[in-house]
Design a protein around this motif. Structure first.
Motif, mmCIF file in Angstrom:
data_model
loop_
_atom_site.group_PDB
_atom_site.id
_atom_site.type_symbol
_atom_site.label_atom_id
_atom_site.label_comp_id
_atom_site.label_asym_id
_atom_site.label_seq_id
_atom_site.Cartn_x
_atom_site.Cartn_y
_atom_site.Cartn_z
ATOM 1 N N UNK A 321 -11.657 10.120 26.255
ATOM 2 C CA UNK A 321 -11.418 10.265 25.675
ATOM 3 C C UNK A 321 -10.905 8.191 25.763
ATOM 4 N N UNK A 322 -11.164 7.088 25.064
ATOM 5 C CA UNK A 322 -10.209 5.587 25.537
ATOM 6 C C UNK A 322 -9.289 5.394 24.567
ATOM 7 N N UNK A 323 -10.133 6.085 23.583
ATOM 8 C CA UNK A 323 -9.134 5.323 21.667
ATOM 9 C C UNK A 323 -8.624 5.735 21.387
ATOM 10 N N UNK A 324 -7.158 6.211 21.090
ATOM 11 C CA UNK A 324 -6.341 6.321 21.250
ATOM 12 C C UNK A 324 -6.096 7.629 19.725
ATOM 13 N N UNK A 325 -5.374 8.573 20.013
ATOM 14 C CA UNK A 325 -4.952 9.733 19.089
ATOM 15 C C UNK A 325 -6.538 10.302 18.558
ATOM 16 N N UNK A 326 -6.579 10.540 19.891
ATOM 17 C CA UNK A 326 -7.626 11.620 19.753
ATOM 18 C C UNK A 326 -7.998 12.744 20.338
ATOM 19 N N UNK A 327 -7.747 13.912 19.140
ATOM 20 C CA UNK A 327 -7.547 15.154 20.473
ATOM 21 C C UNK A 327 -8.595 15.824 21.410
ATOM 22 N N UNK A 328 -7.491 16.156 22.096
ATOM 23 C CA UNK A 328 -7.955 16.940 23.044
ATOM 24 C C UNK A 328 -8.624 18.726 23.111
ATOM 25 N N UNK A 329 -9.442 18.987 23.970
ATOM 26 C CA UNK A 329 -9.930 20.704 22.768
ATOM 27 C C UNK A 329 -8.626 21.516 23.134
ATOM 28 N N UNK A 330 -8.608 22.563 23.071
ATOM 29 C CA UNK A 330 -7.911 23.611 23.573
ATOM 30 C C UNK A 330 -7.706 23.696 24.735
ATOM 31 N N UNK A 331 -5.881 23.655 25.278
ATOM 32 C CA UNK A 331 -6.095 24.143 26.705
ATOM 33 C C UNK A 331 -6.578 22.633 27.865
ATOM 34 N N UNK A 332 -6.524 21.947 27.378
ATOM 35 C CA UNK A 332 -6.267 21.061 27.807
ATOM 36 C C UNK A 332 -5.401 20.150 28.279
ATOM 37 N N UNK A 333 -4.319 19.968 27.290
ATOM 38 C CA UNK A 333 -2.903 20.006 27.564
ATOM 39 C C UNK A 333 -2.114 20.454 28.794
ATOM 40 N N UNK A 334 -2.884 21.391 28.577
ATOM 41 C CA UNK A 334 -1.919 22.819 29.383
ATOM 42 C C UNK A 334 -2.800 22.549 31.045
ATOM 43 N N UNK A 335 -3.766 22.871 31.044
ATOM 44 C CA UNK A 335 -4.823 22.641 32.748
ATOM 45 C C UNK A 335 -4.938 21.509 32.980
ATOM 46 N N UNK A 336 -5.577 20.460 31.690
ATOM 47 C CA UNK A 336 -6.167 19.325 32.586
ATOM 48 C C UNK A 336 -5.453 18.140 31.978
ATOM 49 N N UNK A 337 -4.167 17.790 31.907
ATOM 50 C CA UNK A 337 -2.823 16.676 31.155
ATOM 51 C C UNK A 337 -4.049 15.825 31.486
ATOM 52 N N UNK A 338 -4.094 14.192 31.189
ATOM 53 C CA UNK A 338 -3.863 13.154 30.765
ATOM 54 C C UNK A 338 -3.086 12.642 32.198
ATOM 55 N N UNK A 339 -3.397 11.815 33.351
ATOM 56 C CA UNK A 339 -2.515 11.439 34.679
ATOM 57 C C UNK A 339 -1.932 10.405 34.270
ATOM 58 N N UNK A 340 -0.879 10.302 33.859
ATOM 59 C CA UNK A 340 0.405 9.341 33.490
ATOM 60 C C UNK A 340 -0.240 7.969 34.080
ATOM 61 N N UNK A 341 0.116 8.337 35.565
ATOM 62 C CA UNK A 341 -0.223 7.131 36.836
ATOM 63 C C UNK A 341 -1.286 7.251 37.633
ATOM 64 N N UNK A 342 -2.164 6.168 37.241
ATOM 65 C CA UNK A 342 -3.450 6.382 37.789
ATOM 66 C C UNK A 342 -3.471 5.169 39.228
ATOM 67 N N UNK A 343 -4.522 5.356 40.674
ATOM 68 C CA UNK A 343 -4.710 3.824 40.969
ATOM 69 C C UNK A 343 -5.776 3.248 40.106
#
Length: 367
Positions: A321-343
């Motif tokens: 999601x693009x909106x701030x403070x939208x929670x991600x499903x359980x496990x995403x932070x560990x397995x699929x974190x949002x990239x902190x830097x992108x092209x």
């Protein structure tokens, strides 16, 4: 020579906390659909019509890609909040959507369009096929992904960063070190292990090409020559690459490295994304110029930025999601974190150079 952008990379404007709800392990990631040149006939699906009111204001029509999916409860919520029934018309992928919209300015097939991404955003804007609208909800995150100098003709709804995925289990089972960077694919120890995508026929394939260009504007062609010389396979689409050839995919293929999305490991345990190789792919919603239901289209844009929709996007379409403070499903932070830097390349820069880059890519890989 390609037109030079003002910059090739950018820090992500947001971070997301871990969610408090479960993750459904269903692999619905179909946004690697092949980009085709001809505009196919569209197939319409009418969702939840519970009103006898058949006036034009009682319905809003959304043109979108074939992979658009949200729970029925979301459509029920839209009807309850707005009094409008949502009619969904599906038509190919991002490239096909952009072509459809760009060819019909002022005579749209729907009221709004969702799914045009930043690699094709300049087409409908230049064709004057969109209405300007700034949602009051956009300030909470969506505006951070706005198309530069577009007068709010497209509103960001989600992002799905394209990058290399690795089958970590494949390497650990063999006692080998998994690749850690884009450059590793040129090393002899990773010979014949990667499956990549043709950028002329695949949306994530184009995204990965742009990632290599943004990483090294002068040396990207040499990079592709070395990668293919090192045995990397190139196929037409994501489905073939991930579900047939990738060792962690459904087909349990022979390739432990594949082009996919930063979010894909959430659906495939034992895999990870190489986060230094990601191209930021953003999907937008826009109001079509000539709509007969302008008010309804604006309400739909607002709704897609609401918490009701934003929190469903990861589970439904495997995007962030693009909106701030939208929670991600359980496990995403560990397995699929949002990239902190992108092209992140400007859409106008991509449009100005896309065909030249594709030709140079063909020459580099010998096609």
């Amino acid at each position: 020579m390609p037109t030079r952008p003002s910059g090739t990379g950018s820090r992500d404007p947001q971070d997301h906390p871990t969610a408090d709800r479960g993750h459904r392990g269903v692999r619905r990631r179909l946004r690697g659909a092949t980009v085709i040149a001809a505009v196919a006939a569209v197939a319409a699906t009418v969702l939840a019509a519970c009103s006898d009111d058949t006036s034009s204001g009682a319905e809003v029509t959304l043109l979108t890609h074939d992979s658009f999916t949200l729970p029925d409860s979301v459509f029920d919520a839209f009807r309850q909040q707005t009094g409008l029934t949502l009619k969904v018309v599906r038509s190919g992928d991002a490239g096909q959507l952009a072509s459809t919209v760009s060819l019909t300015p002022g005579s749209p097939k729907a009221d709004a369009v969702f799914g045009i991404d930043n690699t094709f955003a300049s087409r409908p804007i230049e064709a004057k096929a969109l209405e300007s609208y700034r949602s009051p909800l956009a300030a909470n995150g969506s505006a951070d992904y706005a198309v530069p100098d577009s007068d709010d003709q497209l509103t960001a709804v989600d992002r799905g960063d394209v990058c290399l995925n690795v089958d970590d289990s494949w390497y650990s089972d063999r006692g080998l070190a998994a690749p850690q960077s884009l450059r590793d694919l040129t090393e002899p120890r990773y010979r014949d292990q990667a499956v990549l995508l043709d950028p002329a026929t695949s949306s994530p394939g184009l995204g990965f090409l742009l990632a290599t260009i943004g990483t090294d504007q002068r040396g990207w062609r040499d990079y592709w020559s070395k990668v293919t010389a090192n045995g990397a396979s190139i196929v037409s689409g994501w489905e073939i690459a991930y579900n047939q050839l990738f060792s962690a995919g459904e087909g349990k293929g022979a390739k432990p490295i594949v082009v996919s999305y930063a979010s894909s490991p959430a659906a495939t345990p034992g895999t990870s994304a190489i986060l230094d190789s990601c191209f930021r792919q953003v999907e937008y919603v826009g109001i079509l110029r000539g709509t007969r239901n302008l008010d309804g289209a604006r309400k739909l844009v607002d709704f897609l930025l609401s918490e009701t929709v934003q929190r469903e996007l990861p589970d439904s379409m495997y995007v962030y999601p693009v909106q701030r403070d939208t929670p991600l499903p359980d496990g995403w932070q560990a397995r699929a974190p949002v990239p902190r830097w992108t092209i992140n390349l400007p859409p106008t820069y991509i449009a100005a150079n896309r065909e030249q880059w594709l030709q140079q890519w063909r020459e580099a890989v010998g096609r």
